[in-house]
Design a protein around this motif. Structure first.
Motif, mmCIF file in Angstrom:
data_model
loop_
_atom_site.group_PDB
_atom_site.id
_atom_site.type_symbol
_atom_site.label_atom_id
_atom_site.label_comp_id
_atom_site.label_asym_id
_atom_site.label_seq_id
_atom_site.Cartn_x
_atom_site.Cartn_y
_atom_site.Cartn_z
ATOM 1 N N LEU A 27 -29.604 56.840 4.023
ATOM 2 C CA LEU A 27 -29.936 57.661 2.692
ATOM 3 C C LEU A 27 -28.763 56.475 1.600
ATOM 4 O O LEU A 27 -30.054 56.068 0.578
ATOM 5 N N GLU A 28 -28.166 56.129 1.812
ATOM 6 C CA GLU A 28 -27.544 55.023 0.978
ATOM 7 C C GLU A 28 -27.364 53.664 0.729
ATOM 8 O O GLU A 28 -27.347 53.305 -0.035
ATOM 9 N N ASP A 29 -28.331 53.794 2.367
ATOM 10 C CA ASP A 29 -28.771 52.284 1.809
ATOM 11 C C ASP A 29 -30.303 52.006 1.550
ATOM 12 O O ASP A 29 -30.878 52.770 0.879
ATOM 13 N N PRO A 30 -30.068 50.172 0.231
ATOM 14 C CA PRO A 30 -31.182 50.590 -0.388
ATOM 15 C C PRO A 30 -32.333 50.141 0.549
ATOM 16 O O PRO A 30 -34.070 50.247 0.607
ATOM 17 N N ASN A 31 -31.668 50.022 1.643
ATOM 18 C CA ASN A 31 -33.576 49.696 2.247
ATOM 19 C C ASN A 31 -33.903 50.920 3.268
ATOM 20 O O ASN A 31 -33.784 51.510 3.633
ATOM 21 N N PRO A 32 -35.278 51.064 2.583
ATOM 22 C CA PRO A 32 -35.894 52.335 3.298
ATOM 23 C C PRO A 32 -35.833 52.113 4.740
ATOM 24 O O PRO A 32 -36.019 53.470 5.484
ATOM 25 N N ASP A 33 -36.138 50.641 5.478
ATOM 26 C CA ASP A 33 -36.191 51.078 6.857
ATOM 27 C C ASP A 33 -35.273 51.470 7.660
ATOM 28 O O ASP A 33 -35.405 52.287 8.599
ATOM 29 N N PHE A 35 -33.830 54.251 7.097
ATOM 30 C CA PHE A 35 -33.228 56.159 7.037
ATOM 31 C C PHE A 35 -34.901 56.079 8.089
ATOM 32 O O PHE A 35 -34.888 57.157 8.218
ATOM 33 N N ILE A 36 -35.757 55.425 7.538
ATOM 34 C CA ILE A 36 -36.784 56.239 8.527
ATOM 35 C C ILE A 36 -36.823 55.622 9.790
ATOM 36 O O ILE A 36 -36.963 56.716 10.661
ATOM 37 N N SER A 37 -35.329 54.871 10.319
ATOM 38 C CA SER A 37 -34.534 54.559 11.884
ATOM 39 C C SER A 37 -33.978 55.475 11.727
ATOM 40 O O SER A 37 -34.075 56.445 12.793
ATOM 41 N N ALA A 38 -33.187 56.282 10.832
ATOM 42 C CA ALA A 38 -32.381 57.287 10.780
ATOM 43 C C ALA A 38 -33.229 58.497 11.625
ATOM 44 O O ALA A 38 -32.980 59.373 12.340
ATOM 45 N N LYS A 64 -45.620 56.287 15.369
ATOM 46 C CA LYS A 64 -45.835 54.964 14.851
ATOM 47 C C LYS A 64 -45.912 55.055 12.996
ATOM 48 O O LYS A 64 -45.550 54.189 12.298
ATOM 49 N N ALA A 65 -45.755 56.191 12.411
ATOM 50 C CA ALA A 65 -44.766 55.806 11.514
ATOM 51 C C ALA A 65 -43.681 56.157 11.304
ATOM 52 O O ALA A 65 -43.022 55.658 9.662
ATOM 53 N N LEU A 66 -42.394 56.337 12.672
ATOM 54 C CA LEU A 66 -41.282 55.940 12.434
ATOM 55 C C LEU A 66 -41.270 54.583 12.574
ATOM 56 O O LEU A 66 -39.705 54.385 13.009
ATOM 57 N N THR A 67 -41.699 53.478 12.640
ATOM 58 C CA THR A 67 -41.679 52.561 13.269
ATOM 59 C C THR A 67 -41.001 51.792 12.136
ATOM 60 O O THR A 67 -41.339 51.897 10.956
#
Length: 93
Positions: A27-33, A35-38, A64-67
């Motif tokens: 969640l600290e990473d600015p790239n939302p992908d 957090f979604i990947s985590a 699909k939502a978590l790709t």
């Protein structure tokens, strides 16, 4: 030549503490992908079919939502987090 097995975070997400720390770091990473990947990794570690059912989602819909690159709705993320027993909190920096 040395052969290495591919790294999969799921192999190390075997406790609530590990999952919590992993998601907090993502969640600290600015790239939302990130957090979604985590979230995807934690769901896979706990059993994607079980988590999808608990969230009231189809397994395929959850995948699909978590790709990477997906733009899941807040409602979907909230249902997933509720099924994982995860709660986000807000704090000042």
């Amino acid at each position: 030549m040395t052969q290495y097995a591919p790294f999969d975070a799921v192999d190390y997400l075997n406790s609530e503490a590990h999952c919590t720390e992993y998601l907090a770091a993502a969640l600290e990473d600015p790239n939302p992908d990130v957090f979604i990947s985590a979230l995807s990794d934690v769901a896979r570690a706990r059993g994607m079919t079980h988590i999808a059912k608990a969230a009231g989602l189809g397994r395929e819909s959850l995948y699909k939502a978590l790709t990477p690159g997906a733009k899941p709705r807040y409602e979907t993320i909230r249902r997933l987090m509720d099924s994982l027993g995860i709660r986000l909190t807000i704090a000042t920096a």
